[in-house]
Each structure stands twice: as C-alpha cells, then as structure tokens.
Motif scaffolding. Structure first.
Motif, PDB file in Angstrom:
ATOM      1  N   PRO A 161      -5.685  13.571 -23.260  1.00 18.24           N
ATOM      2  CA  PRO A 161      -5.051  14.118 -22.057  1.00 18.24           C
ATOM      3  C   PRO A 161      -5.926  15.177 -21.419  1.00 18.24           C
ATOM      4  CG  PRO A 161      -3.459  13.901 -23.825  1.00 18.24           C
ATOM      5  CD  PRO A 161      -4.800  13.585 -24.417  1.00 18.24           C
ATOM      6  N   THR A 162      -5.915  15.257 -20.108  1.00 23.56           N
ATOM      7  CA  THR A 162      -6.881  16.090 -19.409  1.00 23.56           C
ATOM      8  C   THR A 162      -6.695  17.573 -19.647  1.00 23.56           C
ATOM      9  OG1 THR A 162      -5.445  15.956 -17.474  1.00 23.56           O
ATOM     10  CG2 THR A 162      -7.280  14.434 -17.571  1.00 23.56           C
ATOM     11  N   LEU A 163      -5.568  17.983 -20.181  1.00 24.16           N
ATOM     12  CA  LEU A 163      -5.415  19.399 -20.505  1.00 24.16           C
ATOM     13  C   LEU A 163      -5.916  19.719 -21.901  1.00 24.16           C
ATOM     14  CD1 LEU A 163      -2.023  20.436 -18.915  1.00 24.16           C
ATOM     15  CD2 LEU A 163      -4.331  21.013 -18.208  1.00 24.16           C
ATOM     16  N   GLU A 164      -6.447  18.728 -22.599  1.00 24.95           N
ATOM     17  CA  GLU A 164      -7.112  18.964 -23.874  1.00 24.95           C
ATOM     18  C   GLU A 164      -8.614  18.976 -23.616  1.00 24.95           C
ATOM     19  OE1 GLU A 164      -5.497  19.619 -26.547  1.00 24.95           O
ATOM     20  OE2 GLU A 164      -3.496  19.070 -25.911  1.00 24.95           O
ATOM     21  N   ILE A 165      -9.346  19.811 -24.346  1.00 19.93           N
ATOM     22  CA  ILE A 165     -10.794  19.821 -24.192  1.00 19.93           C
ATOM     23  C   ILE A 165     -11.345  18.471 -24.631  1.00 19.93           C
ATOM     24  CG2 ILE A 165     -12.937  20.894 -24.995  1.00 19.93           C
ATOM     25  CD1 ILE A 165     -11.467  23.455 -25.322  1.00 19.93           C
ATOM     26  N   GLN A 166     -12.219  17.893 -23.833  1.00 19.60           N
ATOM     27  CA  GLN A 166     -12.782  16.602 -24.176  1.00 19.60           C
ATOM     28  C   GLN A 166     -13.682  16.713 -25.404  1.00 19.60           C
ATOM     29  OE1 GLN A 166     -14.746  15.364 -20.629  1.00 19.60           O
ATOM     30  NE2 GLN A 166     -12.857  14.785 -19.592  1.00 19.60           N
ATOM     31  N   PRO A 199      -6.731   2.780  -3.907  1.00 20.74           N
ATOM     32  CA  PRO A 199      -7.075   1.584  -3.122  1.00 20.74           C
ATOM     33  C   PRO A 199      -8.581   1.416  -2.939  1.00 20.74           C
ATOM     34  CG  PRO A 199      -5.189   2.689  -2.154  1.00 20.74           C
ATOM     35  CD  PRO A 199      -5.681   3.578  -3.250  1.00 20.74           C
ATOM     36  N   SER A 200      -9.307   2.524  -2.965  1.00 19.70           N
ATOM     37  CA  SER A 200     -10.765   2.462  -2.834  1.00 19.70           C
ATOM     38  C   SER A 200     -11.444   1.979  -4.112  1.00 19.70           C
ATOM     39  CB  SER A 200     -11.301   3.847  -2.474  1.00 19.70           C
ATOM     40  OG  SER A 200     -10.997   4.773  -3.510  1.00 19.70           O
ATOM     41  N   GLY A 201     -10.658   1.882  -5.196  1.00 20.05           N
ATOM     42  CA  GLY A 201     -11.228   1.485  -6.472  1.00 20.05           C
ATOM     43  C   GLY A 201     -11.665   2.647  -7.334  1.00 20.05           C
ATOM     44  N   LEU A 202     -11.575   3.875  -6.821  1.00 17.26           N
ATOM     45  CA  LEU A 202     -11.979   5.063  -7.572  1.00 17.26           C
ATOM     46  C   LEU A 202     -10.852   5.512  -8.504  1.00 17.26           C
ATOM     47  CD1 LEU A 202     -13.697   6.978  -4.645  1.00 17.26           C
ATOM     48  CD2 LEU A 202     -14.830   5.877  -6.589  1.00 17.26           C
ATOM     49  N   PRO A 203     -11.202   6.135  -9.649  1.00 12.16           N
ATOM     50  CA  PRO A 203     -10.174   6.518 -10.622  1.00 12.16           C
ATOM     51  C   PRO A 203      -9.436   7.796 -10.249  1.00 12.16           C
ATOM     52  CG  PRO A 203     -12.351   7.079 -11.456  1.00 12.16           C
ATOM     53  CD  PRO A 203     -12.574   6.338 -10.170  1.00 12.16           C
ATOM     54  N   LEU A 204      -8.158   7.827 -10.626  1.00 10.44           N
ATOM     55  CA  LEU A 204      -7.324   9.021 -10.490  1.00 10.44           C
ATOM     56  C   LEU A 204      -6.486   9.146 -11.760  1.00 10.44           C
ATOM     57  CD1 LEU A 204      -5.291  10.379  -7.535  1.00 10.44           C
ATOM     58  CD2 LEU A 204      -4.096   9.863  -9.659  1.00 10.44           C
ATOM     59  N   THR A 205      -6.465  10.345 -12.321  1.00 12.79           N
ATOM     60  CA  THR A 205      -5.691  10.599 -13.537  1.00 12.79           C
ATOM     61  C   THR A 205      -4.792  11.804 -13.301  1.00 12.79           C
ATOM     62  OG1 THR A 205      -7.490   9.773 -14.922  1.00 12.79           O
ATOM     63  CG2 THR A 205      -5.808  11.104 -16.000  1.00 12.79           C
ATOM     64  N   TRP A 206      -3.519  11.672 -13.638  1.00 11.24           N
ATOM     65  CA  TRP A 206      -2.646  12.846 -13.585  1.00 11.24           C
ATOM     66  C   TRP A 206      -1.929  13.015 -14.910  1.00 11.24           C
ATOM     67  CZ3 TRP A 206       2.351  11.663 -14.528  1.00 11.24           C
ATOM     68  CH2 TRP A 206       2.873  10.437 -14.075  1.00 11.24           C
ATOM     69  N   GLN A 213      -1.577  18.407 -13.952  1.00  8.32           N
ATOM     70  CA  GLN A 213      -2.979  18.392 -13.550  1.00  8.32           C
ATOM     71  C   GLN A 213      -3.313  17.040 -12.931  1.00  8.32           C
ATOM     72  OE1 GLN A 213      -5.951  20.095 -16.256  1.00  8.32           O
ATOM     73  NE2 GLN A 213      -7.169  18.236 -15.985  1.00  8.32           N
ATOM     74  N   VAL A 214      -4.146  17.068 -11.891  1.00  9.14           N
ATOM     75  CA  VAL A 214      -4.624  15.860 -11.224  1.00  9.14           C
ATOM     76  C   VAL A 214      -6.137  15.892 -11.213  1.00  9.14           C
ATOM     77  CG1 VAL A 214      -4.673  14.527  -9.080  1.00  9.14           C
ATOM     78  CG2 VAL A 214      -2.577  15.698  -9.764  1.00  9.14           C
ATOM     79  N   ASP A 215      -6.750  14.774 -11.599  1.00 12.47           N
ATOM     80  CA  ASP A 215      -8.201  14.643 -11.636  1.00 12.47           C
ATOM     81  C   ASP A 215      -8.557  13.369 -10.875  1.00 12.47           C
ATOM     82  OD1 ASP A 215     -10.871  14.453 -12.225  1.00 12.47           O
ATOM     83  OD2 ASP A 215     -10.653  14.779 -14.379  1.00 12.47           O
ATOM     84  N   ALA A 216      -9.282  13.497  -9.764  1.00 11.72           N
ATOM     85  CA  ALA A 216      -9.516  12.335  -8.906  1.00 11.72           C
ATOM     86  C   ALA A 216     -10.945  12.323  -8.381  1.00 11.72           C
ATOM     87  CB  ALA A 216      -8.540  12.337  -7.730  1.00 11.72           C
ATOM     88  N   PRO A 255     -17.615   8.215  -4.425  1.00  7.67           N
ATOM     89  CA  PRO A 255     -18.538   8.060  -5.550  1.00  7.67           C
ATOM     90  C   PRO A 255     -19.340   9.317  -5.868  1.00  7.67           C
ATOM     91  CG  PRO A 255     -18.605   6.111  -4.148  1.00  7.67           C
ATOM     92  CD  PRO A 255     -17.779   7.131  -3.427  1.00  7.67           C
ATOM     93  N   ARG A 256     -19.359  10.288  -4.956  1.00  8.52           N
ATOM     94  CA  ARG A 256     -20.134  11.511  -5.181  1.00  8.52           C
ATOM     95  C   ARG A 256     -19.279  12.767  -5.329  1.00  8.52           C
ATOM     96  NH1 ARG A 256     -25.330  10.771  -6.912  1.00  8.52           N
ATOM     97  NH2 ARG A 256     -26.308   9.079  -5.774  1.00  8.52           N
ATOM     98  N   TRP A 257     -17.995  12.687  -5.016  1.00  6.38           N
ATOM     99  CA  TRP A 257     -17.149  13.885  -5.038  1.00  6.38           C
ATOM    100  C   TRP A 257     -15.981  13.693  -5.998  1.00  6.38           C
ATOM    101  CZ3 TRP A 257     -18.209  18.457  -2.620  1.00  6.38           C
ATOM    102  CH2 TRP A 257     -19.223  18.437  -1.656  1.00  6.38           C
ATOM    103  N   ARG A 258     -15.731  14.694  -6.812  1.00  9.15           N
ATOM    104  CA  ARG A 258     -14.622  14.686  -7.766  1.00  9.15           C
ATOM    105  C   ARG A 258     -13.864  16.003  -7.648  1.00  9.15           C
ATOM    106  NH1 ARG A 258     -15.239  14.556 -14.406  1.00  9.15           N
ATOM    107  NH2 ARG A 258     -13.033  14.211 -14.902  1.00  9.15           N
ATOM    108  N   ALA A 259     -12.541  15.934  -7.679  1.00  4.47           N
ATOM    109  CA  ALA A 259     -11.710  17.138  -7.570  1.00  4.47           C
ATOM    110  C   ALA A 259     -10.742  17.192  -8.739  1.00  4.47           C
ATOM    111  CB  ALA A 259     -10.932  17.152  -6.261  1.00  4.47           C
ATOM    112  N   ILE A 260     -10.416  18.415  -9.151  1.00  6.88           N
ATOM    113  CA  ILE A 260      -9.424  18.626 -10.201  1.00  6.88           C
ATOM    114  C   ILE A 260      -8.535  19.789  -9.773  1.00  6.88           C
ATOM    115  CG2 ILE A 260     -10.991  20.120 -11.506  1.00  6.88           C
ATOM    116  CD1 ILE A 260      -9.638  19.107 -14.056  1.00  6.88           C
ATOM    117  N   ALA A 261      -7.227  19.616  -9.917  1.00  2.00           N
ATOM    118  CA  ALA A 261      -6.271  20.664  -9.568  1.00  2.00           C
ATOM    119  C   ALA A 261      -5.214  20.732 -10.654  1.00  2.00           C
ATOM    120  CB  ALA A 261      -5.625  20.382  -8.217  1.00  2.00           C
ATOM    121  N   GLY A 262      -4.845  21.941 -11.042  1.00  2.00           N
ATOM    122  CA  GLY A 262      -3.859  22.106 -12.094  1.00  2.00           C
ATOM    123  C   GLY A 262      -2.962  23.302 -11.847  1.00  2.00           C
TER     124      GLY A 262
END
Length: 722
Positions: A51-56, A367-374, A416-419, A423-430
């Motif tokens: 889960p994204t709130l755990e350290i990878q 829809p763009s095929g890019l990953p999103l995790t919440w 938390q949302v990680d999206a 292909p060059r930009w990634r955002a994370i909000a929690g």
C-alpha cells in the motif's frame, strides 16, 4: 561464552511467550489447512508493491525504479546478516552515512540510540522522538511520539529504509522522518546460520538463525545475545533478543504473516553525561553520581504482530494489521527524589500496548492508459501504563513517591492518490487526520501531593502534495510540500513550573515543510540532491527544572533548512559512496529559556551539526575478499539553547575486512548441504580521536557530554548451512 550463560526471561515472561507462540501456531495451522485445500501456483506471487502509505521495499530492479520515480527523499540500506562486516547490534551501524540522518550510538545502553532526521529528534535525551520507527510496518513509536530503536533485530533484517521530508508527515504524529526495518522472508527450503564475535572492552556476541518450510508455509527464527563491559566506567550491559517470522501463502492472492519479538535487557548501567572539565580530563570516567545512586536500567519487551494481505481482484487489495505487547522497565536515576513532592529517583513502569490498521488500495488505468493508485485506511494505537516512582536510596528502591495509571491513544484516517499525469509527470497527494489523547489517573494523593489527574486531546490534519518530472530517462526532478505535528510525550508533560502536576497546557508542535530535489542514475553511478525548508510553531523546549526533572514550554518560529547530497557508484571491483548534509536549524525568535536565560534569535538548535559528511569505499578484488574504509566528519554541535557550550567537530576513520570460503564459491545454484564461512573484522576510530558521540541537550547540571569510544576492534566468524 556459551548459550548456557544467556539470561532468559523470568517465569512470568515465559508464560507470556508461550501464549504468543501458541497464537502463532494457530495462525500457521489455519493457513496450512487452506494451503492444502487450494494449492498455489508457484509461478504466482503477491504484488511486490505494498500500500502506498507503506515505505516501498527496494529489493529488486522494479522496486528500485519506483523509488527513483517517487516524489520524496527516500533511501534504503540492504542488509545481509551473513556477509555484513559489522556485528549488527545497533541501528547506527546501518544508518551512518545516510544524507539528512544522524544516528549515533551513545555507548550507553541505558538510554538507547539517538536518531535525528533533518534536525527532528536531535533534542531527545533518551529514546527516539520526532522520528517514527516502524518494524515490519508495526510501530515502535508509541501514540505519544516516544519510541525505541533497540527492539529491531538487525540480524533478521533484509533492509532499513528512511523517508525524509513532507511526505513523511503522512505517517502521523512525530513523523519528522520515518525509519522502517524490514525482517527478511524465510528462505525456501530452510537453512541455518550461526556466528560469534569478540571485541574490545568486553564485547561478546552470539547469534543464530533457523529457516524452515517452503514458499507456501515457512518460518524464520533468530536469536542473539550481546554483552559489553563498556568503554566508560559503569557502562556494562547485556541483552538477549529473539525474533520470529512465520509466513503462510495459502493461495496466490493471500499472504499471512505472524511476527514475534522478545527483548530482554536485564542490566544496562548508566555512566551519565560528563561536564566539560570531566570530559576534557578523563572521558572514560562515569559521572560522579553514577556509582552513588547506581544508575542503571532493566527492560523486557514482548510483542506479537499479525499481518494479512489479500489481493481481492486485479485492481483491489487490502492489508490488515494487528499487534500487541508489553514492556516492563525499571530505571535508577541520578538523584534520590526523597522530597515529599518529588516523583522519586526510581522509575518503575509496566506498559501494555496494542494497535490495528486496515488499508484498501485500488490500482487502475486511466483512459489514457496511465496508472492511477489510490489508498484509504484507518489506524488506531493505544498504550496503558502503570507508572510508579520510588526514592533512590543509594541504588536501592525506597519509599513510594509516585503512583499513576497513564494512557495514550491515537486514531487516524488517511487517504492518498498516486497518478501518472503523462508519461513524464507523476503526482502524489495525501491527507491524514489524527487525534491523539493522553490521560493521567493519579493514585498517589497526600496532603503534599494533591490529585493531579487529567487528560488532553490534540487534533491535526496533515496534507501533503508531491510532483515528479521525468526530464530524461536518467534524470527526475521533484518537489513536495506538507504539514505535520508532534505532540508532547507523556514524559515531557509530566511536570509543570509550579509543581502542580502534569503540564496539560503544553501544545503540540506544528510544522510546514517543502523540498525540491533531483535524482540522476547512470550506468554505474547514482546522484541525489534535495533542498528542504521547515518552519515550526509551538516547538517543545525546556523552561525550568523542578526536583531534578525538566519542565517544557512551546516556542514559535523555529526553522530547519538545508541541503542533502548522496552519491554512489560501482566501478568494477570498487564501490565508492559519499554523502553530505548542510543543516541550518535555528530559533527564529528570542525567548526566555530554562532558568529565565535569554535564548537569542538565530541561536542554533542544540544537538544539530551544520555540516556532516561521510566518504566510504569498498573493494572486492575477488569473490572471497571484502575490504573497506569509512571516514565520518561532523561540524561542532551546541549543547544548549543559549549556545553557551558546544562539542567540537571531529573526523574519524574506520576500516573493515571480510574473507569468505566454502559453498559461496559454488555460485547461487549451490545445492542443499552446502556450508559457507565468513570471517570479518572491523576497526573503528582508527586514530583514537577524542570526541563526543552525543550530547544530553540542555542538561540542568551541565553534564552534556557523552564521549565516543576510542579505538576499538571487533572480530567475528559466521557459518551458514544451506
């Protein structure tokens, strides 16, 4: 030394351990029954991304790439208990050289390590505060923000991770930084390992581990015993540590893990800090009152944790965690505490604690095929302790002076949302909403000591936002910002200036943080840089000393800002690395400190060095040999808020070497029955430099200095049976 000399827990502990092991056996038996009903496909496994709130966990190339792509300052140290040229007794052995992190061994096992991240935690005089400690995702930091690092069993670990900066605030109270220790998975097919080590100043270490089972049902059991006579006078210690991990995978979508940790430290003498004159004259001496009051600590702690991970579908997964334990501590302090309104010079603490958490994660494609995790989740942690204080009659426990039932609870919900935006930009909000409650039920009521019972609540919402731009395939630029908080610990709010009981008026510190950074990785090199800035309101600082105990207050406008640089490379048989931290941590406004002394605006926070660096190099000329050298450099450090006393800067050199033989020469495919051997040695403080390891900041008696050990050698031998 043999295992027959090991000091094991007393009968009450044995009963508690038996109950814990019985619970684990039930869990494993239940999982094994399901495994027989639903055979798992060996080619399938659970997703490696927690889960994204755990350290990878950075254990392979895919995880390493995710760390590189993250919008945070995040470092990981791999641990191999067989090849490591170090005893793996203290967490400082692994955290040294991490940019932005200071982890120092006090040489005093009665006070635990001192760990600070970007200046948070540097003011702790015992234990760890301001930094959250996790072991396999289970908090080693209590709800009030006080934690201990000693209970992490390093010979069983696979890695140690550090999360710094604004995104660490998503871990809640006292998360100026996050340190997580992860126990390795049991080795499929089983195996065993044993080791012995001897070192200067009576250091003796024995450890052993056993792996059993297979991928569907396996376990790991590790035990170690460490003793030292201490470099300083009155600093001997001994401890025994057992760590077990039972892991069942009844099907390809489910994993159940049971964790048992037993820690017994029956004796740790406290040599106390030294005054400037004592430190300069004879750094190996104990403080004058150490023998008068026979200052020391004994502690035992037993803990059980259960973790269930379930892949519900191709997109959804859940993670459930529950744990519980007990901690018993007795500590003899350096004063009598015989006054009628004193809390006594002997602390007797019997604590129970437990907690649970649930996290739901969904990973989908836009829809763009890019990953999103919440991710959404909730967590609750609770401690209850019976705290008593007695008169210290020259090292023996006397009359009762304190008797209370204390408690602390935190209840948190988070999302938390990680999206990937492109292909060059990634955002994370929690966002994390926290409530912390502490209470004191006073049971020692006399004419001189009225009822001091009471309670206090704190609430805080911690937002965080991060953005990453993949400028090239080798270069990422990122920025993030967030808010955090840190409540007073039960120990910090225990006394008030008028000696009227606990200081329930003490507020939580609040901070606003931001950072910008860059990560570059080439074929053989990696470079990371980060600039950070933190402003705190309500910082918790001492204001007075009452009957030998510190009283705290809140002050505003405290600033921590700085630069972190980390570099490492692999050039054939050579592996150099370097780190540098610039930290400007200061009081932005003047205030009246302890004893009414004026703390001027611009004064540096005690316990923080403005400059710190490490340069290290490892050389492996053959598969048998490992050679290495490490140089640690630190600037001067102030000992008090008024900056009237400080420890000088220092530079120390360490050397290490290891030689292996046996089955490792047969390569990774060596079969069952193979035995490997490893002989290792390390020489620390090669030039016998005289310097302070840590400082007891703002000590009311001027006993600030805890000297670092001089030149010391340790040699060990390990065997691994596969």
């Amino acid at each position: 030394m043999s295992f027959a000399a090991t000091h094991w827990p007393h009968a009450a502990q044995v009963n508690r351990v038996a109950r814990i092991l019985a619970s684990c056996a039930c869990v494993v038996a239940h999982a094994h029954a399901h495994a027989q009903d639903s055979p798992a496909d060996p080619a399938q496994s659970l997703p490696t991304t927690p889960p994204t709130l755990e350290i990878q966990q950075v254990t392979g190339s895919a995880q390493a790439q995710r760390q590189f792509d993250s919008a945070a300052s995040h470092s990981s140290v791999a641990v191999d208990a067989f090849t490591a040229p170090t005893p793996l007794v203290n967490l400082s052995e692994l955290l040294a050289g991490q940019a932005g992190v200071v982890a120092t061994d006090r040489g005093n096992y009665a006070q635990d390590l001192q760990i600070a991240v970007r200046g948070f935690g540097s003011r702790a005089t015992f234990g760890v505060r301001g930094v959250r400690i996790l072991v396999d995702g289970i908090p080693a930091t209590m709800p009030d923000g006080q934690g201990q690092a000693a209970t992490a069993h390093l010979p069983s670990a696979s890695q140690v991770e550090v999360l710094r900066g604004p995104l660490a605030q998503l871990y809640g109270n006292a998360a100026g930084g996050v340190v997580q220790v992860t126990t390795r998975a049991p080795r499929p097919g089983g195996g065993a390992q044993a080791g012995v080590a001897l070192g200067s100043f009576g250091q003796r270490l024995v450890d052993a581990s056993l792996d059993f089972g297979d991928q569907r049902l396996g376990g790991l059991l590790g035990v170690s015993h460490f003793e030292t006579e201490g470099w300083r006078g009155h600093s001997a210690a001994r401890r025994t540590h057992l760590n077990a991990k039972l892991q069942a995978q009844p099907d390809s979508r489910t994993r159940i893990t049971a964790l048992v940790n037993l820690y017994d430290q029956p004796m740790a003498q406290d040599p106390l800090g030294l005054t400037r004159a004592q430190f300069d004259g004879d750094p190996r001496q104990a403080g004058a009152l150490a023998t008068t009051f026979n200052t020391r600590k004994s502690v035992d702690q037993n803990q059980l944790g259960l973790v269930l991970e379930r892949q519900l579908s191709d997109t959804d997964s859940v993670r459930l965690r529950a744990y519980g334990g007990g901690r018993r501590l007795t500590q003899y302090l350096s004063f009598s505490g015989a006054a009628a309104n004193s809390a006594g010079g002997v602390v007797d603490l019997d604590r129970s604690y437990q907690g649970a958490a649930a996290t739901w994660t969904r990973a989908v494609r836009l829809p763009s095929g890019l990953p999103l995790t919440w991710t959404v989740g909730a967590e609750v942690n609770r401690l209850s302790e019976h705290r008593q204080g007695f008169v210290n009659n020259a090292g023996t426990s006397g009359a009762l002076r304190r008797d209370e039932q204390d408690g602390a609870t935190n209840t948190d919900v988070y999302a938390q949302v990680d999206a990937w935006l492109s292909p060059r930009w990634r955002a994370i909000a929690g966002l994390r909403a926290s409530q912390v409650r502490v209470k004191v039920d006073d049971r020692y009521i006399t004419p001189a000591n009225p009822d001091d019972s009471g309670a206090r609540n704190w609430r805080h919402t911690s937002p965080a936002l991060g953005l990453v731009w993949a400028a090239t395939d080798q270069l990422n630029l990122y920025a993030n910002a967030g808010q955090g908080f840190e409540t007073p610990t039960l120990a910090e709010m225990a006394y008030s200036t008028g000696n009227t009981g606990p200081n329930f008026g003490l507020a939580a510190a609040r901070s606003r943080q931001w950072e910008v950074g860059a990560k570059w990785q080439g074929t053989h090199q990696q470079l990371e840089l980060a600039w950070f800035d933190t402003r705190s309101q309500g910082e918790i600082v001492p204001v007075a000393t009452v009957n030998g105990r510190s009283v705290f207050q809140n002050v505003d406008n405290v600033r921590r800002r700085g630069l972190e640089v980390g570099w490492r490379a692999q050039w054939g048989t050579w592996a150099p690395r370097a780190s540098y931290t610039y930290l400007d941590a200061h009081f932005g406004s003047a205030y009246a400190g302890a004893g009414g002394a004026n703390v001027a605006a611009g004064n540096q926070l005690p316990g923080t060095a403005r400059h710190a660096a490490q340069l290290a190099i490892d050389y492996a000329p053959t598969t048998r040999w490992q050679l290495g050298a490490t140089a640690n450099v630190s600037g001067p450090v102030f000992a008090n808020d008024v900056n009237s006393e400080r420890a000088a800067g220092f530079a120390v050199l360490g050397l290490h070497a290891a030689y292996g033989w046996g089955g490792q020469q047969a390569g990774p495919g060596a079969g069952a029955g193979t035995t490997r051997w490893q002989l290792w040695a390390r020489l620390d403080n090669v030039f016998n430099r005289h310097h302070a390891a840590t400082l007891i900041v703002n000590d009311a008696n001027g006993r600030y200095f805890e000297p670092a050990a001089g030149r010391r050698l340790m040699v060990g031998l390990r065997a691994q049976f596969m």
